[in-house]
Design a protein around this motif. Sequence first.
Motif, mmCIF file in Angstrom:
data_model
loop_
_atom_site.group_PDB
_atom_site.id
_atom_site.type_symbol
_atom_site.label_atom_id
_atom_site.label_comp_id
_atom_site.label_asym_id
_atom_site.label_seq_id
_atom_site.Cartn_x
_atom_site.Cartn_y
_atom_site.Cartn_z
ATOM 1 N N PHE A 28 37.531 58.695 63.231
ATOM 2 C CA PHE A 28 37.751 57.249 63.301
ATOM 3 C C PHE A 28 36.801 56.641 64.327
ATOM 4 O O PHE A 28 36.211 57.321 65.168
ATOM 5 N N ALA A 29 36.671 55.333 64.224
ATOM 6 C CA ALA A 29 36.038 54.531 65.265
ATOM 7 C C ALA A 29 36.858 53.268 65.405
ATOM 8 O O ALA A 29 37.685 52.931 64.542
ATOM 9 N N LEU A 30 36.669 52.565 66.515
ATOM 10 C CA LEU A 30 37.292 51.265 66.707
ATOM 11 C C LEU A 30 36.220 50.182 66.631
ATOM 12 O O LEU A 30 35.168 50.305 67.268
ATOM 13 N N LEU A 86 31.199 51.931 70.233
ATOM 14 C CA LEU A 86 31.128 53.304 70.751
ATOM 15 C C LEU A 86 31.997 53.450 71.990
ATOM 16 O O LEU A 86 32.758 54.420 72.127
ATOM 17 N N ILE A 87 31.899 52.492 72.920
ATOM 18 C CA ILE A 87 32.699 52.536 74.140
ATOM 19 C C ILE A 87 34.186 52.469 73.821
ATOM 20 O O ILE A 87 34.996 53.232 74.368
ATOM 21 N N ALA A 88 34.573 51.550 72.948
ATOM 22 C CA ALA A 88 35.987 51.407 72.592
ATOM 23 C C ALA A 88 36.518 52.699 71.975
ATOM 24 O O ALA A 88 37.644 53.128 72.271
ATOM 25 N N THR A 89 35.710 53.333 71.126
ATOM 26 C CA THR A 89 36.129 54.586 70.492
ATOM 27 C C THR A 89 36.230 55.704 71.521
ATOM 28 O O THR A 89 37.190 56.498 71.511
ATOM 29 N N ASN A 90 35.252 55.782 72.411
ATOM 30 C CA ASN A 90 35.291 56.792 73.468
ATOM 31 C C ASN A 90 36.531 56.608 74.342
ATOM 32 O O ASN A 90 37.231 57.573 74.675
ATOM 33 N N ALA A 91 36.818 55.365 74.712
ATOM 34 C CA ALA A 91 37.997 55.091 75.526
ATOM 35 C C ALA A 91 39.272 55.457 74.771
ATOM 36 O O ALA A 91 40.227 55.975 75.372
ATOM 37 N N ALA A 92 39.294 55.182 73.469
ATOM 38 C CA ALA A 92 40.480 55.529 72.673
ATOM 39 C C ALA A 92 40.693 57.031 72.642
ATOM 40 O O ALA A 92 41.840 57.511 72.710
#
Length: 538
Positions: free
Chosen positions: A54-56, A147-153
């Motif tokens: 997934f990604a956000l 990318l940042i939002a997905t990494n944080a998730a």
Amino acid sequence: MAAEQDPEGRAAERPLLTDLYQATMALGYWRAGRAREPAEFELFFRRCPFGGAFALAAGLRDCLRFLHAFRLQDADVQFLASVLPPDTDPAFFEHLRSLDCSGVTVRALPEGSLALPSVPLLQVSGPLLVVQLLETPLLCLVSYASLIATNAARLRLIAGPEKRLLEMGLRRAQGPNGGLTASTYSYLGGFDASSNVLAGQLRGVPVAGTLAHSFVTSFSGTEVPPDPMLAPAAGGGPRVDLVACVEAWLERVCAHLGLGVQEPHPGERAAFVAYALAFPQAFQGLLDTYSVRRSGLPNFLAVALALGELGYRAVGVRLDSGDLLQQAQEIRAHLRTSAAQFQVPWLESVPIAVSNNIDEGELARLAQEGSEVNVIGIGTSVVTCPRQPSLGCVYKLVSVGGQPRMKLTEDPDKQTLPGSKAAFRLLGSDGSLLLDLLQLAEEPPPQAGQELRVWPRGAQASRTVRPAHVEPLLRLWVQEGQLCEPLPSLAESRAFAQLSLSLLSPAHRRLEQPELYQVALSEKLQALVARLSAGGPQ
């Protein structure tokens, strides 16, 4: 809205934050008489980042601000004239001066949505020359934010819901804009706060921070506070000399811990007292400047207990070196015995915060069952995305003049999906996610309870599916330059992101070797792809 009336607008990028070939193509379109031809582009990615499923989606707010402010100033046009051929028709530059996004329409996934490969994060339509010029800045604004939002998730999933996560990576970020983006979208992805004050001012991100080792080492112990007196928290009663009270408590604490009263560092204690006088309601001790066991802990306890006599409660301790998990367990044990010894019940539950180059592996260790760590500060591993530094978003033409366009290439992964499209999420009767469906915009939307024949991406055959619920994914945000609905707040998008993640099955949410979530094409879209791939008319 003018930038001077909108503080966040000062962070909007300028229109020449782009690649030169956007300008050269613009000249080519204009020269060919095609500048105003209607066209549509899609912004998407081909593979989920970090080996996940997934990604956000993130960055939409920044994109819409950019579109609102998009206008080439005289200085911009003059610079373009200096890098384009000297015989360029001056009328082209007059055309550039007239450009804005009043003819642009944007459909997009709401920020915080689950995003899947090939499903557009943005659909951008409007005059061909303008929407071509938007390619590079929109990619820049969406790719890193998502990318940042997905990494944080991912980090939030590892930490679990109870641990408090702080982003503290500004000093490690790729420049000030990267730092602001990272602080903003790590919060959207599930972090609780950031050390970045500008992100708080411009974006409303909660900010947090206390003190560093330099504050502690700046004191020698000979300093005399200009006013060591502190009033009780309740406001009544006489003020108390906090320095004298701390020294009295130090003797009792050292006796309890089996230490000599001379062992705790006097400069560290003076630093703690100074900080407590400045922040009696928010005192936190940084324990590892000298020795956690022989200095940081007893000095913290002496100050915390002195504050406690006046009705204040310390808000935590922090560790920044060594075996964080083991030290947290040892500190918690001492806090418990000290709480019992001095009959101060709240002391045993003082939060323990840790930091120090924490990556996914160390985070999993700190979040394991039985861990005494409550707050985790992460810098480099969230803002630089070391496992994958780019999401790899692309921005591809899908129609021009109302006709579908498709990129054909020897690399099947780089072929594009033609035509203006709609996207839907199909769900089962229990609310579980079945797949995401892409179809041509002209097709009627799928209906709940209706059996559909679809073509999963990467599969060799079709399958049938009967959704119990159907959710449209792409919403109309801008129509011919006008905002269609207010954007959710950053906090609302953060909550939506956590809700989105909760819909994923454990197999899809798994961070290592997850089950891949399917994206499928409708029969009509699959037939168009097959026809164009075979060289049929566009």
